[in-house]
Design a protein around this motif. Structure first.
Motif, short mmCIF file in Angstrom:
data_model
loop_
_atom_site.label_atom_id
_atom_site.label_comp_id
_atom_site.label_asym_id
_atom_site.label_seq_id
_atom_site.Cartn_x
_atom_site.Cartn_y
_atom_site.Cartn_z
N PHE A 79 52.27 1.70 1.41
CA PHE A 79 52.21 3.11 1.80
C PHE A 79 52.73 3.99 0.68
O PHE A 79 53.65 3.60 -0.04
CB PHE A 79 53.09 3.37 3.03
N GLU A 81 54.19 7.85 0.80
CA GLU A 81 54.52 9.02 1.60
C GLU A 81 54.62 10.22 0.68
O GLU A 81 55.31 10.16 -0.33
CB GLU A 81 55.85 8.81 2.32
N ASN A 86 50.12 11.13 3.95
CA ASN A 86 50.42 9.74 3.62
C ASN A 86 49.15 9.00 3.25
O ASN A 86 48.05 9.37 3.67
CB ASN A 86 51.06 9.04 4.83
N ALA A 88 47.70 4.87 2.95
CA ALA A 88 47.94 3.46 3.20
C ALA A 88 46.89 2.63 2.48
O ALA A 88 45.73 3.05 2.36
CB ALA A 88 47.90 3.17 4.71
N SER A 104 43.82 7.89 3.83
CA SER A 104 44.83 8.95 3.68
C SER A 104 44.67 9.96 4.80
O SER A 104 43.56 10.17 5.32
CB SER A 104 44.71 9.64 2.32
N GLU A 107 49.56 15.73 7.00
CA GLU A 107 50.88 15.59 7.62
C GLU A 107 50.84 15.61 9.15
O GLU A 107 51.84 15.28 9.80
CB GLU A 107 51.82 16.69 7.12
N ASN A 110 51.35 10.95 11.68
CA ASN A 110 52.55 10.28 11.15
C ASN A 110 52.20 8.91 10.58
O ASN A 110 51.12 8.37 10.82
CB ASN A 110 53.67 10.21 12.20
N ILE A 111 53.14 8.35 9.85
CA ILE A 111 52.88 7.10 9.13
C ILE A 111 52.63 5.92 10.08
O ILE A 111 51.83 5.04 9.78
CB ILE A 111 54.00 6.80 8.11
#
Length: 137
Positions: A79, A81, A86, A88, A104, A107, A110-111
């Motif tokens: 990941f 951030e 984010n 991944a 991607s 915001e 969330n992750i």
């Protein structure tokens, strides 16, 4: 390493279904040696597919090297951030070849949600290949 051309249309359809989530900005599959297979980008996101594939390949190599050094295992997910989103990266094996899947999001996602989405997508991408799907069953 070449992606099975018969899987390209199902891959595009799969990416388009995930792209319905408005938080997602990029979904991309690349070879681990830096060649693009297919990329979705949202309309407001200018991105060069070749540059993304090269960056994904590089991160794949670095992540795997770090995982090997520290954990003595291959990496699965990495990941990044950022302040406004984010990214991944997931390691995939399809028909005996290695790929990196990138997703991607802005915001608003969330992750943890990003991890859930990319993990689900990775499993579905692997299932596109009858050979790989049969081997993992």
């Amino acid at each position: 390493m070449s992606f099975n051309p018969a899987l390209l249309i199902p891959l595009q359809i799969l990416f388009e279904s995930y792209a319905q989530n408005e938080a997602l900005e990029v979904i991309s599959l690349a070879t681990t040696d830096g060649f693009p297979v297919h990329t979705f980008t949202s309309t407001n996101h200018g991105l060069e597919e070749d540059s993304l594939s090269a960056a994904a390949s590089t991160l794949h190599s670095v992540s795997n090297a770090v995982s090997q050094q520290i954990l003595r295992k291959n990496f699965k997910v990495a990941f990044i951030e950022a302040q406004q989103g984010n990214v991944a990266f997931v390691d995939l094996s399809i028909d005996g070849s290695s790929y990196v899947l990138v997703m991607s999001a802005n915001e608003t996602l969330n992750i943890a949600s990003l991890r859930l989405l990319i993990t689900r997508l990775a499993a579905e991408v692997v299932k596109l290949s009858p050979t790989t799907a049969a081997a993992s069953a």
